[in-house]
Design a protein around this motif. Structure first.
Motif, mmCIF file in Angstrom:
data_model
loop_
_atom_site.group_PDB
_atom_site.id
_atom_site.type_symbol
_atom_site.label_atom_id
_atom_site.label_comp_id
_atom_site.label_asym_id
_atom_site.label_seq_id
_atom_site.Cartn_x
_atom_site.Cartn_y
_atom_site.Cartn_z
ATOM 1 N N VAL A 198 2.354 1.784 -3.580
ATOM 2 C CA VAL A 198 1.450 2.251 -4.655
ATOM 3 C C VAL A 198 0.867 3.617 -4.355
ATOM 4 C CG1 VAL A 198 0.810 -0.113 -5.287
ATOM 5 C CG2 VAL A 198 -0.625 1.153 -3.666
ATOM 6 N N ARG A 199 1.310 4.228 -3.280
ATOM 7 C CA ARG A 199 0.785 5.565 -2.970
ATOM 8 C C ARG A 199 1.062 6.508 -4.126
ATOM 9 N NH1 ARG A 199 1.880 7.674 3.075
ATOM 10 N NH2 ARG A 199 4.035 7.385 2.494
ATOM 11 N N PRO A 200 0.096 7.356 -4.471
ATOM 12 C CA PRO A 200 0.356 8.309 -5.544
ATOM 13 C C PRO A 200 1.498 9.241 -5.138
ATOM 14 C CG PRO A 200 -1.813 8.679 -4.561
ATOM 15 C CD PRO A 200 -1.238 7.485 -3.905
ATOM 16 N N ALA B 69 0.834 -1.210 0.000
ATOM 17 C CA ALA B 69 0.000 0.000 0.000
ATOM 18 C C ALA B 69 0.866 1.257 0.000
ATOM 19 C CB ALA B 69 -0.919 -0.006 1.223
ATOM 20 N N ILE B 70 1.985 1.206 0.699
ATOM 21 C CA ILE B 70 2.878 2.378 0.716
ATOM 22 C C ILE B 70 3.543 2.550 -0.651
ATOM 23 C CG2 ILE B 70 5.046 3.250 1.690
ATOM 24 C CD1 ILE B 70 4.093 2.118 4.375
#
Lengths: 346, 131
Positions: free
Chosen positions: B30-32, B27-28
């Motif tokens: 793929v952070r924008p 999740a970190i």
């Protein structure tokens, strides 16, 4: 322990426990809202409620999940375990406030059903960074509701400890869903690393505590004594502290061997209430007292003192040359068995 | 706990000890990426204005965070007129084709319920404006 059902069996400890939790909740919400309003004047009341309750609920869930393993590692944490269900129910109401306000704020003002909107307003189900994270929170809230609704002893008694405990182990599913909810939600948009670091630290702490205690229990289960139909040597009498127990593993379950009043008795290690570890409790006023919620049993027959009706299995013990021996064949629950007398031997 | 539940419990946590850190790290990753964009409170907007044809322009609004207000309306203001473009209700990219926009246009985001301005963003054609 109770002979009848009442909404809450209040006593001094429970009142103190709940008062401390309530004060903490009020303090946390007050500080969070004040600081956020100070830092960000534009934050609306709805945003403040959503954020304060959301962070508080996940913080409380972390504490709740730490209590169990901490109590196993260090008995000084046992008082926290005593009223953990109240802690859980309060946490559910905080989480529900977060969920309800979020749905009203983001999904209730459109022309479709708010719950439907929660599933359909964002359809990036094939994207990790844009995934509709609200869905995870919704299902976690359903689980937390089921747990809060069945937290009373009425349900424990009617479902049975095993099913009830299995149902309440769903908290691990809820926790997993909430981690997904946060990391695919606010952490995707949050520019400050504070929340990410705090969440990661809490998550690693919980995992580590549960793995350590689980490994320890696994090792105890693996150290099974051989021979299930004859007396087995356990340990010297002096290895068992006065008014405490030594837990041994035979066949499918554990046996708690208690030393008290210069006597040795053995009963099942599993409390009838929530399957608590009786062998980690102590003898109080002549009764073996479960460390989890204080359920009591007489050491010589495994029966709760009147008017209570809980019973556990008992075992034959003897002392030979200062060593404790036990016959691991269980007697029916509540069967009177004479204790081995330490003073007669020594 | 009884032995079967102890076994389930240990198995669950061994599984979660792998799953949760993996999801957390993924999740970190793929952070924008951080974007230079106009900030209003906790909401973040960015916008561009481009010519499409001789008579039309395209206003692209990128809503990077969930909008705090449920009634965020985008209004394009020029010296000669005001046009309601639409509502911004969730993160995403909103594209509006508008009549050719002359210099001096402003994108106004308004809270329609509270009747107040959220932010005014001056637009300059062919630029990535919005600071």
């Amino acid at each position: 322990m109770s002979a009848s059902y009442r909404p809450v069996l209040w006593n001094r400890q429970k009142k103190i426990y709940d008062l401390v939790i309530t004060l903490f909740v009020v303090l946390y919400l007050g500080v969070f809202i004040s600081v956020t309003k100070f830092v960000n004047e534009d934050a609306t009341e709805e945003t403040l409620i959503i954020r304060s309750t959301g962070t508080l609920a996940i913080l409380m869930l972390h504490v709740i999940l730490m209590i169990g393993p901490l109590a196993r590692l260090n008995k000084s944490f046992l008082p926290l375990l005593y009223n953990r269900r109240h802690f859980g129910v309060i946490m559910f109401f905080i989480a529900a406030t977060h969920g309800v306000f979020s749905i009203i704020q983001f999904h209730a003002l459109g022309n479709i059903n708010p719950i439907l909107s929660l599933f359909l307003s964002n359809t990036h189900y094939n994207s990790l960074s844009k995934f509709p994270f609200e869905v995870f929170g919704f299902f976690a809230l359903i689980i937390l509701f089921l747990m809060a609704a069945t937290s009373h002893d009425f349900w424990l008694h009617n479902l049975g400890p095993r099913i009830w405990k299995s149902l309440h182990m769903m908290v691990y599913v809820a926790y997993t869903l909430l981690i997904f909810h946060i990391v695919l939600g606010v952490i995707q948009y949050e520019t400050s690393p504070v929340l990410t670091v705090l969440l990661g630290t809490g998550m690693i702490t919980i995992i580590t505590l549960h793995i350590i205690t689980g490994k320890r229990e696994h090792e105890i289960d693996g150290s099974e004594l051989e021979g299930v139909h004859q007396f087995q040597k356990v340990c010297p009498v002096d290895f068992i502290p006065n008014n405490r127990a030594r837990v041994v593993n035979f066949g499918s379950e554990r046996i708690a061997i208690f030393r008290y009043d210069n006597k040795i008795s053995a009963i099942s290690n599993v409390c009838k209430h929530q399957n608590g570890p009786l062998g980690e409790g102590k003898v109080v006023d002549g009764c073996i007292t479960c460390p989890w919620h204080g359920y009591q049993y007489l050491p010589n027959n495994g029966c709760s003192p009147p008017p209570f009706q809980e019973r556990v299995a008992t075992y034959d013990v003897k002392i030979v040359d200062g060593e404790v021996w036990i016959n691991p064949v269980a007697y029916p629950e509540g069967t009177e068995r004479p204790p081995a007398m330490i003073s007669m031997i020594e | 706990m009884i032995r079967p539940l102890r076994k389930y419990h240990f198995a669950i946590w061994r599984f979660l000890a792998v799953l949760l850190p993996l999801v957390f790290i993924a999740a970190i990753l793929v952070r924008p990426p951080g974007q230079s964009a106009h900030k209003y409170g906790n909401d973040t907007f960015s916008a561009t204005l481009e010519s499409k044809t001789d008579s039309t322009s395209v206003v692209t609004i990128n809503v990077l965070r969930p909008v705090k207000t449920p009634s965020c309306v985008a209004i394009l203001s020029t010296p000669s007129r005001e046009s309601v473009l639409g509502t911004l209700n969730q993160p995403g990219v909103y594209t509006f084709v508008v009549p050719k926009v002359e210099q001096g246009a402003t994108l106004n985001l308004r809270d329609a319920v509270r009747q107040r301005s959220i932010v005014s963003i001056p637009l300059t054609e062919m630029t990535n404006n919005l600071k």
